[in-house]
Design a protein around this motif. Structure first.
Motif, mmCIF file in Angstrom:
data_model
loop_
_atom_site.group_PDB
_atom_site.id
_atom_site.type_symbol
_atom_site.label_atom_id
_atom_site.label_comp_id
_atom_site.label_asym_id
_atom_site.label_seq_id
_atom_site.Cartn_x
_atom_site.Cartn_y
_atom_site.Cartn_z
ATOM 1 N N LEU A 44 33.243 -19.773 25.468
ATOM 2 C CA LEU A 44 32.531 -20.667 24.551
ATOM 3 C C LEU A 44 33.087 -20.620 23.124
ATOM 4 N N SER A 45 33.705 -19.502 22.734
ATOM 5 C CA SER A 45 34.213 -19.329 21.367
ATOM 6 C C SER A 45 33.191 -19.793 20.324
ATOM 7 N N PRO A 46 32.009 -19.182 20.288
ATOM 8 C CA PRO A 46 30.967 -19.628 19.352
ATOM 9 C C PRO A 46 31.349 -19.347 17.908
ATOM 10 N N ASP A 47 30.764 -20.115 16.995
ATOM 11 C CA ASP A 47 30.980 -19.875 15.570
ATOM 12 C C ASP A 47 30.156 -18.702 15.074
ATOM 13 N N LEU A 48 29.043 -18.405 15.758
ATOM 14 C CA LEU A 48 28.170 -17.300 15.362
ATOM 15 C C LEU A 48 27.417 -16.809 16.588
ATOM 16 N N ILE A 49 27.126 -15.505 16.616
ATOM 17 C CA ILE A 49 26.435 -14.906 17.752
ATOM 18 C C ILE A 49 25.169 -14.203 17.270
ATOM 19 N N LEU A 50 24.043 -14.485 17.922
ATOM 20 C CA LEU A 50 22.801 -13.746 17.721
ATOM 21 C C LEU A 50 22.684 -12.755 18.871
ATOM 22 N N LEU A 51 22.633 -11.460 18.556
ATOM 23 C CA LEU A 51 22.781 -10.426 19.576
ATOM 24 C C LEU A 51 21.634 -9.421 19.527
ATOM 25 N N GLU A 160 45.328 -35.152 17.194
ATOM 26 C CA GLU A 160 45.681 -34.074 18.118
ATOM 27 C C GLU A 160 44.741 -32.885 17.933
ATOM 28 N N THR A 161 44.398 -32.606 16.680
ATOM 29 C CA THR A 161 43.469 -31.506 16.402
ATOM 30 C C THR A 161 42.101 -31.784 17.006
ATOM 31 N N ILE A 162 41.618 -33.017 16.852
ATOM 32 C CA ILE A 162 40.306 -33.389 17.405
ATOM 33 C C ILE A 162 40.289 -33.211 18.925
ATOM 34 N N LEU A 163 41.341 -33.683 19.584
ATOM 35 C CA LEU A 163 41.393 -33.595 21.045
ATOM 36 C C LEU A 163 41.441 -32.146 21.513
ATOM 37 N N LEU A 164 42.308 -31.345 20.895
ATOM 38 C CA LEU A 164 42.421 -29.955 21.324
ATOM 39 C C LEU A 164 41.132 -29.190 21.026
ATOM 40 N N GLN A 165 40.487 -29.513 19.917
ATOM 41 C CA GLN A 165 39.214 -28.872 19.595
ATOM 42 C C GLN A 165 38.164 -29.198 20.652
ATOM 43 N N MET A 166 38.092 -30.454 21.060
ATOM 44 C CA MET A 166 37.129 -30.846 22.089
ATOM 45 C C MET A 166 37.374 -30.088 23.387
ATOM 46 N N LEU A 167 38.638 -29.976 23.788
ATOM 47 C CA LEU A 167 38.960 -29.315 25.045
ATOM 48 C C LEU A 167 38.687 -27.812 24.977
ATOM 49 N N LEU A 168 38.996 -27.189 23.843
ATOM 50 C CA LEU A 168 38.751 -25.756 23.722
ATOM 51 C C LEU A 168 37.258 -25.450 23.627
ATOM 52 N N HIS A 170 35.007 -27.011 25.104
ATOM 53 C CA HIS A 170 34.459 -27.196 26.450
ATOM 54 C C HIS A 170 35.393 -26.533 27.464
ATOM 55 N N TYR A 171 35.880 -25.368 27.082
ATOM 56 C CA TYR A 171 36.852 -24.619 27.870
ATOM 57 C C TYR A 171 36.380 -24.434 29.308
ATOM 58 N N ASP A 172 37.289 -24.736 30.243
ATOM 59 C CA ASP A 172 37.036 -24.603 31.680
ATOM 60 C C ASP A 172 35.993 -25.584 32.193
ATOM 61 N N THR A 218 44.489 -33.381 34.268
ATOM 62 C CA THR A 218 43.743 -34.637 34.361
ATOM 63 C C THR A 218 43.011 -34.682 35.698
ATOM 64 N N HIS A 219 41.730 -35.020 35.660
ATOM 65 C CA HIS A 219 40.906 -35.087 36.860
ATOM 66 C C HIS A 219 40.293 -36.472 36.980
ATOM 67 N N ARG A 220 40.971 -37.370 37.683
ATOM 68 C CA ARG A 220 40.423 -38.702 37.969
ATOM 69 C C ARG A 220 39.827 -39.355 36.727
ATOM 70 N N GLY A 221 40.625 -39.484 35.718
ATOM 71 C CA GLY A 221 40.182 -40.173 34.510
ATOM 72 C C GLY A 221 39.518 -39.293 33.481
ATOM 73 N N ALA A 222 39.418 -37.985 33.749
ATOM 74 C CA ALA A 222 38.848 -37.053 32.779
ATOM 75 C C ALA A 222 39.874 -35.963 32.508
ATOM 76 N N PHE A 223 39.620 -35.176 31.481
ATOM 77 C CA PHE A 223 40.539 -34.109 31.139
ATOM 78 C C PHE A 223 39.822 -32.775 31.216
ATOM 79 N N LYS A 224 40.586 -31.742 31.559
ATOM 80 C CA LYS A 224 40.015 -30.400 31.667
ATOM 81 C C LYS A 224 40.985 -29.400 31.063
#
Length: 239
Positions: A44-51, A160-168, A170-172, A218-224
């Protein structure tokens, strides 16, 4: 919009925190399997963690030490333990702040905003990237429009930054083309499907330049963005 991960085994407290943070437009995730905390934080690479400290299997001190081996995301401990030594241990094990239970939500919100400002906002060290997303050692410096892997860094365009940020972020998980198009679109620029395809191709090329192949499927019109880094025939890939 910052992302917050809540690691708390008391469902009532967890749901209270999540509901309150949603009202302030934070992206909120929670942990259900307390044996997979390291994996979940990496994904998830969160910006902040409550622990919380009192957790099943291993306590929050242990998990904070583990998180610090791969992430600099700020950690705020929330615990019923009120002893001074517990607060000292929280800081010594990598925590950034400490909140005791029972707590007032306004105090939680104030501390979250304070830590976020120090880490990413107006009080942060502007010599350092204010917003970094890290997945399995791959680092995206959002504000600098750069991506780095194993010491190799390459510049990205705004799109390119926006796209890579979206994919990271929503990693996996599969990200629809519609979601990516929506992220690229703004009030001044219309983005069509061909533009999306071109930009994804460019992101793949930039990742290859720093030694990562097959990072986007690429998965049938989507990206992963795919699941983990490993070595195959002496080539570091996301696969």
């Amino acid at each position: 919009m910052y992302s917050i991960l809540i690691i708390e085994d008391d469902h009532k407290i967890r749901d209270l925190l999540a509901s309150y943070l949603h009202k302030y437009d934070f992206r909120v995730n929670t942990v259900e399997d307390f044996r997979r905390i390291k994996e979940i934080v990496q994904q998830l690479s969160p910006d902040l963690i409550l622990l919380d400290i009192n957790l099943p299997y291993y306590d929050g001190f242990y998990w904070c030490r583990i998180i610090r081996t791969f992430s600099l995301a700020p950690v705020i401990f929330i615990s019923a333990r009120v002893g001074e030594m517990d607060q000292v241990l929280a800081i010594e094990n990598g925590g950034d702040d400490y909140i005791t239970k029972p707590f007032h939500m306004d105090v939680v919100m104030a501390k979250i905003n304070s830590v976020l400002r120090r880490t990413y906002g107006e009080y942060s060290d502007h010599q350092q990237p204010r917003h970094m997303i890290q997945v399995q050692g791959l680092c995206l410096y959002v504000d600098k429009h750069q991506v780095e892997w194993k010491g190799k860094r390459v510049d990205l365009t705004h799109n390119e930054t926006i796209l890579l940020q979206m994919l990271l972020e929503h990693y996996d998980r599969i990200v629809s083309r519609e979601a990516l198009l929506s992220a690229l679109w703004d009030d001044h620029t219309f983005v069509d499907d061909n533009t999306l395809t071109v930009n994804v191709t460019r992101v793949r090329k930039k990742l290859r330049e720093i030694g990562i192949k097959e990072a986007i499927q690429t998965h049938r019109g989507a990206f992963k963005s795919v699941s983990r880094i490993r070595v195959r025939q002496n080539i570091h890939v996301l696969s």
